[in-house]
Motif scaffolding. Structure first.
Motif, PDB file in Angstrom:
ATOM      1  N   GLN A   1       0.805  -1.220   0.000  1.00 31.89           N
ATOM      2  CA  GLN A   1       0.000   0.000   0.000  1.00 31.89           C
ATOM      3  C   GLN A   1       0.839   1.272   0.000  1.00 31.89           C
ATOM      4  N   GLU A   2       2.103   1.174   0.292  1.00 32.23           N
ATOM      5  CA  GLU A   2       2.976   2.352   0.365  1.00 32.23           C
ATOM      6  C   GLU A   2       3.839   2.434  -0.901  1.00 32.23           C
ATOM      7  N   LEU A   3       3.536   3.419  -1.744  1.00 31.60           N
ATOM      8  CA  LEU A   3       4.305   3.593  -2.982  1.00 31.60           C
ATOM      9  C   LEU A   3       5.657   4.229  -2.689  1.00 31.60           C
ATOM     10  N   PRO A   4       6.642   3.951  -3.525  1.00 27.07           N
ATOM     11  CA  PRO A   4       7.974   4.512  -3.312  1.00 27.07           C
ATOM     12  C   PRO A   4       8.027   6.010  -3.612  1.00 27.07           C
ATOM     13  N   ALA A   5       8.970   6.686  -2.981  1.00 28.54           N
ATOM     14  CA  ALA A   5       9.121   8.138  -3.157  1.00 28.54           C
ATOM     15  C   ALA A   5       9.524   8.504  -4.578  1.00 28.54           C
ATOM     16  N   PHE A   6      10.164   7.581  -5.327  1.00 25.80           N
ATOM     17  CA  PHE A   6      10.561   7.939  -6.692  1.00 25.80           C
ATOM     18  C   PHE A   6       9.350   8.181  -7.592  1.00 25.80           C
ATOM     19  N   LEU A   7       8.160   7.845  -7.116  1.00 27.62           N
ATOM     20  CA  LEU A   7       6.937   8.119  -7.878  1.00 27.62           C
ATOM     21  C   LEU A   7       6.316   9.478  -7.535  1.00 27.62           C
ATOM     22  N   ASP A   8       6.839  10.145  -6.530  1.00 28.95           N
ATOM     23  CA  ASP A   8       6.236  11.401  -6.060  1.00 28.95           C
ATOM     24  C   ASP A   8       6.006  12.423  -7.164  1.00 28.95           C
ATOM     25  N   GLU A   9       6.952  12.584  -8.060  1.00 29.66           N
ATOM     26  CA  GLU A   9       6.852  13.596  -9.118  1.00 29.66           C
ATOM     27  C   GLU A   9       6.353  13.021 -10.444  1.00 29.66           C
ATOM     28  N   LYS A  10       5.952  11.760 -10.435  1.00 31.29           N
ATOM     29  CA  LYS A  10       5.470  11.107 -11.652  1.00 31.29           C
ATOM     30  C   LYS A  10       3.973  11.364 -11.832  1.00 31.29           C
ATOM     31  N   PRO A  11       3.489  11.274 -13.071  1.00 34.78           N
ATOM     32  CA  PRO A  11       2.057  11.455 -13.327  1.00 34.78           C
ATOM     33  C   PRO A  11       1.215  10.410 -12.588  1.00 34.78           C
ATOM     34  N   ASP A  12      -0.025  10.783 -12.309  1.00 32.83           N
ATOM     35  CA  ASP A  12      -0.929   9.890 -11.581  1.00 32.83           C
ATOM     36  C   ASP A  12      -1.139   8.558 -12.290  1.00 32.83           C
ATOM     37  N   ASN A  13      -1.145   8.554 -13.634  1.00 33.15           N
ATOM     38  CA  ASN A  13      -1.359   7.290 -14.340  1.00 33.15           C
ATOM     39  C   ASN A  13      -0.238   6.297 -14.042  1.00 33.15           C
ATOM     40  N   ILE A  14       0.980   6.761 -13.908  1.00 36.33           N
ATOM     41  CA  ILE A  14       2.096   5.861 -13.576  1.00 36.33           C
ATOM     42  C   ILE A  14       1.936   5.348 -12.149  1.00 36.33           C
ATOM     43  N   LYS A  15       1.544   6.209 -11.230  1.00 39.46           N
ATOM     44  CA  LYS A  15       1.320   5.785  -9.842  1.00 39.46           C
ATOM     45  C   LYS A  15       0.229   4.716  -9.774  1.00 39.46           C
ATOM     46  N   LEU A  16      -0.859   4.909 -10.530  1.00 39.54           N
ATOM     47  CA  LEU A  16      -1.956   3.933 -10.529  1.00 39.54           C
ATOM     48  C   LEU A  16      -1.503   2.577 -11.071  1.00 39.54           C
ATOM     49  N   ILE A  17      -0.694   2.599 -12.118  1.00 45.30           N
ATOM     50  CA  ILE A  17      -0.215   1.332 -12.688  1.00 45.30           C
ATOM     51  C   ILE A  17       0.739   0.645 -11.718  1.00 45.30           C
ATOM     52  N   TYR A  18       1.613   1.400 -11.062  1.00 44.33           N
ATOM     53  CA  TYR A  18       2.505   0.806 -10.054  1.00 44.33           C
ATOM     54  C   TYR A  18       1.691   0.156  -8.936  1.00 44.33           C
ATOM     55  N   ALA A  19       0.677   0.860  -8.433  1.00 41.71           N
ATOM     56  CA  ALA A  19      -0.153   0.316  -7.357  1.00 41.71           C
ATOM     57  C   ALA A  19      -0.866  -0.952  -7.820  1.00 41.71           C
ATOM     58  N   ALA A  20      -1.423  -0.921  -9.025  1.00 45.01           N
ATOM     59  CA  ALA A  20      -2.122  -2.096  -9.558  1.00 45.01           C
ATOM     60  C   ALA A  20      -1.156  -3.252  -9.779  1.00 45.01           C
ATOM     61  N   ALA A  21       0.026  -2.962 -10.305  1.00 49.08           N
ATOM     62  CA  ALA A  21       1.021  -4.017 -10.549  1.00 49.08           C
ATOM     63  C   ALA A  21       1.413  -4.695  -9.239  1.00 49.08           C
ATOM     64  N   ALA A  22       1.664  -3.908  -8.208  1.00 42.37           N
ATOM     65  CA  ALA A  22       2.076  -4.468  -6.919  1.00 42.37           C
ATOM     66  C   ALA A  22       0.986  -5.343  -6.317  1.00 42.37           C
ATOM     67  N   GLN A  23      -0.265  -5.015  -6.574  1.00 47.49           N
ATOM     68  CA  GLN A  23      -1.386  -5.777  -6.021  1.00 47.49           C
ATOM     69  C   GLN A  23      -1.757  -6.993  -6.872  1.00 47.49           C
ATOM     70  N   HIS A  24      -1.069  -7.178  -7.994  1.00 43.26           N
ATOM     71  CA  HIS A  24      -1.378  -8.303  -8.889  1.00 43.26           C
ATOM     72  C   HIS A  24      -0.119  -9.125  -9.209  1.00 43.26           C
ATOM     73  N   GLN A  25       0.627  -9.443  -8.164  1.00 44.26           N
ATOM     74  CA  GLN A  25       1.863 -10.209  -8.321  1.00 44.26           C
ATOM     75  C   GLN A  25       1.617 -11.547  -9.012  1.00 44.26           C
ATOM     76  N   GLU A  26       0.628 -12.298  -8.551  1.00 37.85           N
ATOM     77  CA  GLU A  26       0.378 -13.630  -9.111  1.00 37.85           C
ATOM     78  C   GLU A  26       0.086 -13.560 -10.612  1.00 37.85           C
ATOM     79  N   LEU A  27      -0.610 -12.532 -11.028  1.00 40.19           N
ATOM     80  CA  LEU A  27      -0.906 -12.334 -12.447  1.00 40.19           C
ATOM     81  C   LEU A  27       0.361 -11.955 -13.218  1.00 40.19           C
ATOM     82  N   LEU A  28       0.999 -10.862 -12.811  1.00 39.52           N
ATOM     83  CA  LEU A  28       2.106 -10.313 -13.605  1.00 39.52           C
ATOM     84  C   LEU A  28       3.370 -11.163 -13.587  1.00 39.52           C
TER      85      LEU A  28
END
Length: 173
Positions: free
Chosen positions: A57-84
Protein backbone atom coordinates in the motif's frame (compact mmCIF):
# COMPACT_ATOMS: atom_id res chain seq x y z
CA UNK A 1 -15.15 3.25 -10.34
CA UNK A 2 -11.82 1.43 -10.17
CA UNK A 3 -12.51 -0.19 -13.54
CA UNK A 4 -13.15 3.22 -15.10
CA UNK A 5 -9.94 4.60 -13.58
CA UNK A 6 -7.94 1.70 -15.01
CA UNK A 7 -9.50 2.22 -18.44
CA UNK A 8 -8.59 5.92 -18.34
CA UNK A 9 -5.05 5.05 -17.24
CA UNK A 10 -4.71 2.50 -20.00
CA UNK A 11 -5.89 4.97 -22.63
CA UNK A 12 -3.46 7.61 -21.36
CA UNK A 13 -0.56 5.16 -21.40
CA UNK A 14 -1.53 3.75 -24.77
CA UNK A 15 -1.64 7.20 -26.32
CA UNK A 16 1.70 8.28 -24.85
CA UNK A 17 3.62 5.00 -24.58
CA UNK A 18 5.64 3.05 -27.07
CA UNK A 19 2.82 1.92 -29.32
CA UNK A 20 2.70 0.37 -32.74
CA UNK A 21 2.11 2.80 -35.56
CA UNK A 22 -0.10 1.12 -38.13
CA UNK A 23 1.66 3.01 -40.93
CA UNK A 24 5.01 1.40 -40.09
CA UNK A 25 5.88 -2.05 -41.23
CA UNK A 26 7.18 -4.69 -38.83
CA UNK A 27 10.80 -4.07 -39.84
CA UNK A 28 10.54 -0.37 -39.03
CA UNK A 29 8.87 -1.18 -35.72
CA UNK A 30 11.57 -3.67 -34.80
CA UNK A 31 14.31 -1.17 -35.68
CA UNK A 32 12.65 1.49 -33.52
CA UNK A 33 12.29 -0.89 -30.58
CA UNK A 34 15.88 -2.10 -30.98
CA UNK A 35 17.13 1.50 -31.15
CA UNK A 36 15.29 2.35 -27.93
CA UNK A 37 16.80 -0.58 -26.12
CA UNK A 38 20.30 -0.20 -27.49
CA UNK A 39 20.51 3.08 -25.62
CA UNK A 40 19.34 1.39 -22.47
CA UNK A 41 22.21 -0.02 -20.43
CA UNK A 42 21.85 -2.95 -18.03
CA UNK A 43 20.37 -1.84 -14.71
CA UNK A 44 23.67 -2.01 -12.83
CA UNK A 45 25.08 0.58 -15.28
CA UNK A 46 21.92 2.57 -15.78
CA UNK A 47 21.30 2.96 -12.10
CA UNK A 48 17.72 1.71 -11.79
CA UNK A 49 16.37 3.13 -8.58
CA UNK A 50 15.22 0.64 -6.01
CA UNK A 51 13.38 1.66 -2.90
CA UNK A 52 11.99 -0.32 -0.01
CA UNK A 53 8.61 0.43 1.53
CA UNK A 54 6.77 -1.25 4.38
CA UNK A 55 3.95 -2.74 2.32
CA UNK A 56 2.20 -2.94 -1.03
CA UNK A 57 0.00 0.00 0.00
CA UNK A 58 2.98 2.35 0.37
CA UNK A 59 4.31 3.59 -2.98
CA UNK A 60 7.97 4.51 -3.31
CA UNK A 61 9.12 8.14 -3.16
CA UNK A 62 10.56 7.94 -6.69
CA UNK A 63 6.94 8.12 -7.88
CA UNK A 64 6.24 11.40 -6.06
CA UNK A 65 6.85 13.60 -9.12
CA UNK A 66 5.47 11.11 -11.65
CA UNK A 67 2.06 11.45 -13.33
CA UNK A 68 -0.93 9.89 -11.58
CA UNK A 69 -1.36 7.29 -14.34
CA UNK A 70 2.10 5.86 -13.58
CA UNK A 71 1.32 5.79 -9.84
CA UNK A 72 -1.96 3.93 -10.53
CA UNK A 73 -0.21 1.33 -12.69
CA UNK A 74 2.50 0.81 -10.05
CA UNK A 75 -0.15 0.32 -7.36
CA UNK A 76 -2.12 -2.10 -9.56
CA UNK A 77 1.02 -4.02 -10.55
CA UNK A 78 2.08 -4.47 -6.92
CA UNK A 79 -1.39 -5.78 -6.02
CA UNK A 80 -1.38 -8.30 -8.89
CA UNK A 81 1.86 -10.21 -8.32
CA UNK A 82 0.38 -13.63 -9.11
CA UNK A 83 -0.91 -12.33 -12.45
CA UNK A 84 2.11 -10.31 -13.61
CA UNK A 85 4.63 -12.98 -12.63
CA UNK A 86 3.10 -15.00 -15.49
CA UNK A 87 3.06 -12.15 -18.01
CA UNK A 88 6.22 -11.43 -20.02
CA UNK A 89 7.49 -7.95 -20.82
CA UNK A 90 8.57 -7.15 -24.36
CA UNK A 91 10.63 -3.99 -23.83
CA UNK A 92 13.99 -5.75 -23.69
CA UNK A 93 14.34 -5.70 -19.91
CA UNK A 94 14.91 -9.44 -19.85
CA UNK A 95 18.37 -8.84 -21.27
CA UNK A 96 19.03 -5.25 -20.18
CA UNK A 97 17.89 -5.59 -16.56
CA UNK A 98 17.60 -9.35 -16.02
CA UNK A 99 13.84 -9.24 -15.46
CA UNK A 100 11.93 -12.52 -15.54
CA UNK A 101 8.39 -11.09 -15.88
CA UNK A 102 6.33 -7.93 -16.19
CA UNK A 103 6.04 -7.80 -12.39
CA UNK A 104 9.76 -7.09 -12.04
CA UNK A 105 9.44 -3.89 -14.08
CA UNK A 106 7.70 -2.49 -10.99
CA UNK A 107 8.65 -4.62 -7.99
CA UNK A 108 12.11 -6.08 -7.59
CA UNK A 109 11.34 -8.19 -4.55
CA UNK A 110 8.70 -8.91 -1.92
CA UNK A 111 10.21 -9.65 1.47
CA UNK A 112 8.94 -12.16 4.04
CA UNK A 113 7.76 -9.34 6.30
CA UNK A 114 5.52 -7.91 3.53
CA UNK A 115 7.82 -5.05 2.64
CA UNK A 116 8.61 -4.43 -1.02
CA UNK A 117 11.69 -3.37 -2.90
CA UNK A 118 10.33 -1.36 -5.81
CA UNK A 119 12.09 -0.87 -9.16
CA UNK A 120 11.74 2.36 -11.14
CA UNK A 121 12.24 0.65 -14.52
CA UNK A 122 8.54 0.94 -15.36
CA UNK A 123 8.60 4.72 -14.93
CA UNK A 124 10.68 5.06 -18.09
CA UNK A 125 8.96 2.57 -20.38
CA UNK A 126 5.60 2.79 -22.12
CA UNK A 127 5.76 -0.89 -23.12
CA UNK A 128 6.05 -1.95 -19.47
CA UNK A 129 3.19 0.32 -18.47
CA UNK A 130 0.94 -0.84 -21.35
CA UNK A 131 1.47 -4.53 -20.67
CA UNK A 132 0.79 -4.22 -16.93
CA UNK A 133 -2.28 -2.00 -17.42
CA UNK A 134 -3.72 -4.31 -20.08
CA UNK A 135 -3.12 -7.44 -18.01
CA UNK A 136 -4.70 -5.98 -14.86
CA UNK A 137 -7.73 -4.61 -16.72
CA UNK A 138 -8.36 -7.90 -18.51
CA UNK A 139 -7.94 -9.84 -15.27
CA UNK A 140 -10.52 -7.59 -13.58
CA UNK A 141 -12.81 -8.24 -16.56
CA UNK A 142 -12.69 -11.95 -15.79
CA UNK A 143 -10.13 -13.26 -18.25
CA UNK A 144 -7.88 -16.08 -17.10
CA UNK A 145 -4.16 -15.56 -16.73
CA UNK A 146 -3.62 -17.91 -19.68
CA UNK A 147 -6.00 -15.90 -21.90
CA UNK A 148 -4.23 -12.68 -20.92
CA UNK A 149 -0.80 -14.19 -21.52
CA UNK A 150 -1.85 -15.49 -24.93
CA UNK A 151 -3.19 -12.04 -25.87
CA UNK A 152 -0.03 -10.23 -24.72
CA UNK A 153 2.19 -12.71 -26.56
CA UNK A 154 0.16 -12.22 -29.73
CA UNK A 155 0.05 -8.42 -29.48
CA UNK A 156 3.79 -8.02 -28.92
CA UNK A 157 5.18 -10.84 -31.07
CA UNK A 158 6.33 -8.49 -33.84
CA UNK A 159 8.06 -5.14 -33.60
CA UNK A 160 9.20 -5.48 -30.00
CA UNK A 161 12.16 -6.97 -28.18
CA UNK A 162 12.31 -10.59 -27.07
CA UNK A 163 10.05 -11.40 -24.13
CA UNK A 164 11.33 -11.87 -20.62
CA UNK A 165 11.90 -15.56 -19.77
CA UNK A 166 8.59 -15.77 -17.95
CA UNK A 167 7.51 -19.30 -17.01
CA UNK A 168 4.34 -20.61 -18.59
CA UNK A 169 1.40 -21.42 -16.36
CA UNK A 170 0.89 -25.02 -15.39
CA UNK A 171 -1.56 -26.63 -17.82
CA UNK A 172 -4.23 -26.95 -15.11
CA UNK A 173 -4.63 -23.15 -14.70
Amino acid sequence: MKKMALIVVFLMVFSTGCSNNSEKNATDQKSEADEHHQHEKPSFFQGDLREKTGSVQELPAFLDEKPDNIKLIYAAAAQHQELLEHIPCYCGCGTSAGHKSSYQCFVHEVNDDGSLEWDDHGTRCGVCLEIAATAVMEYKDGKSIKEIRDGIDEAYKEGYSSPTPTPMLPSNQ
